[in-house]
Every structure is written in structure tokens, then in C-alpha cells.
Design a protein around this motif. Sequence first.
Motif, short mmCIF file in Angstrom:
data_model
loop_
_atom_site.label_atom_id
_atom_site.label_comp_id
_atom_site.label_asym_id
_atom_site.label_seq_id
_atom_site.Cartn_x
_atom_site.Cartn_y
_atom_site.Cartn_z
N LYS A 1 29.56 43.89 38.84
CA LYS A 1 30.73 44.40 38.00
C LYS A 1 31.63 45.51 38.90
CE LYS A 1 29.33 42.62 33.65
NZ LYS A 1 29.04 42.93 32.21
N GLY A 2 30.67 45.98 39.84
CA GLY A 2 31.24 47.41 40.54
C GLY A 2 31.95 46.65 41.90
N ALA A 3 32.00 45.47 42.25
CA ALA A 3 32.60 45.14 43.37
C ALA A 3 34.43 45.53 43.29
CB ALA A 3 32.61 43.60 43.36
N PRO A 4 34.88 45.31 44.48
CA PRO A 4 36.27 45.79 44.48
C PRO A 4 37.17 44.89 43.52
CG PRO A 4 35.40 45.41 46.46
CD PRO A 4 34.48 45.06 45.66
N GLU A 5 37.90 45.53 42.82
CA GLU A 5 38.79 44.81 41.58
C GLU A 5 39.65 43.58 42.22
OE1 GLU A 5 41.81 46.08 38.23
OE2 GLU A 5 40.12 47.35 38.69
N ARG A 6 39.45 42.59 41.47
CA ARG A 6 40.56 41.38 42.09
C ARG A 6 41.75 41.85 41.93
NH1 ARG A 6 38.48 36.95 38.50
NH2 ARG A 6 38.15 38.52 37.16
N THR A 7 42.68 41.27 42.75
CA THR A 7 44.05 41.12 42.87
C THR A 7 44.48 40.10 41.98
OG1 THR A 7 44.31 40.31 45.08
CG2 THR A 7 44.13 42.67 44.92
N SER A 8 45.61 39.80 41.62
CA SER A 8 46.23 38.62 40.98
C SER A 8 46.06 37.64 42.12
CB SER A 8 47.59 39.01 40.55
OG SER A 8 48.02 39.27 41.69
N ASP A 9 46.19 37.65 43.48
CA ASP A 9 46.24 36.56 44.23
C ASP A 9 44.74 36.81 45.29
OD1 ASP A 9 47.56 34.42 45.27
OD2 ASP A 9 48.64 35.51 46.86
N TRP A 10 43.62 37.05 44.52
CA TRP A 10 42.55 37.47 45.35
C TRP A 10 42.10 36.31 46.24
CZ3 TRP A 10 38.06 34.66 44.74
CH2 TRP A 10 37.90 33.80 43.73
N HIS A 11 42.27 34.91 45.98
CA HIS A 11 41.86 33.99 46.61
C HIS A 11 42.77 33.83 47.77
CE1 HIS A 11 44.53 32.29 43.49
NE2 HIS A 11 44.75 31.25 44.33
N ARG A 12 43.85 34.42 48.20
CA ARG A 12 44.48 34.36 49.11
C ARG A 12 44.59 35.76 49.85
NH1 ARG A 12 48.05 31.64 45.30
NH2 ARG A 12 47.60 29.20 45.59
N ASP A 13 43.96 36.70 49.50
CA ASP A 13 43.94 38.10 50.12
C ASP A 13 42.89 38.13 51.00
OD1 ASP A 13 44.25 40.83 50.54
OD2 ASP A 13 44.38 41.32 48.50
N ARG A 14 42.95 38.09 52.45
CA ARG A 14 42.00 38.29 53.37
C ARG A 14 41.32 39.71 53.15
NH1 ARG A 14 39.17 34.09 54.76
NH2 ARG A 14 40.64 33.22 55.91
N ALA A 15 42.22 40.60 53.07
CA ALA A 15 41.78 41.82 53.10
C ALA A 15 40.70 42.26 51.87
CB ALA A 15 42.94 43.09 53.03
N TRP A 16 41.09 41.94 50.63
CA TRP A 16 40.34 41.89 49.86
C TRP A 16 38.95 41.17 49.89
CZ3 TRP A 16 37.82 38.26 46.67
CH2 TRP A 16 37.30 38.74 45.27
N GLU A 17 38.95 40.13 50.38
CA GLU A 17 37.65 39.20 50.85
C GLU A 17 36.86 40.01 51.82
OE1 GLU A 17 37.95 34.76 50.74
OE2 GLU A 17 39.66 34.98 51.87
N GLN A 18 37.34 40.52 52.59
CA GLN A 18 36.71 41.43 53.48
C GLN A 18 35.83 42.67 52.71
OE1 GLN A 18 38.65 42.18 57.26
NE2 GLN A 18 36.88 43.71 57.94
#
Length: 117
Positions: free
Chosen positions: A87-104
Motif C-alpha cells: 500500500k506504500g508503493a508509488p501511487e499509480r498514474t492513470s496510465d501506469w501500465h504504459r509509464d516506464r518511469a513509474w514501473e522503474q
Amino acid sequence: MSTEGNHSLVSSSDVNGTAVYSRDGTHIGTIDHLMIDKESGKVAYAVMGFGGFLGLGEEHHPVPWGKLNYDVSRDGFTTDLTEAEVKGAPERTSDWHRDRAWEQRVHEHYGAPMYWI
């Protein structure tokens, strides 16, 4: 999710709904669905459901597939993660599954190997 013989293949429909436990055996959530990389065919994430009652109020969080291990004795997956860590992980963006920076950021948060490397 039972296994027959020594087969290592499993249908994604059999993974959905499978329990996830902490190392101490505490049930921390269930797998809602998988996210698969279309180019490599690798499972990237298990989107896990936490909390809620009868599907209401349940939160969903993607967890790197590499952080889960199937445990035959529990007929479920085990992880060294805690529900609080998820639950403390980086908050998902609306397009999280296409956001490589978020995935990293997520993989770094969990200390998980990046599936795309």
C-alpha cells in the motif's frame, strides 16, 4: 490452484483469485489478474486485491511478478512483502501500465528485478 504432476504451466484463469501469504503465513491478499508484457510474453505484474468485503472497498495494487513464489503446501503464493509495503508503493498514474518511469520506481521500491531488462 492445484497442480497435477510436474507441469509448470498454469492458466491465468487459475491464478486469478489465488491467495497470497506473507512469509509468516498471514494472508495478505489475492491475485485479481495478471499483466503480461505483449512483446516478451513475460508476466510483469500480479494485480492484487487487498481488504474489502465481498468485493466492496477492495484496493488493487500491481506487484512485480518476481516478488511472488508459488507454495504447493499453501496452494497459494508467498512473498516477503507486507500489505503495508504494497500500500506504500508509488501511487499509480492513470496510465501506469504504459509509464516506464513509474514501473522503474515500483521495481526499485520492492527491490525487484525489472522484467524488461
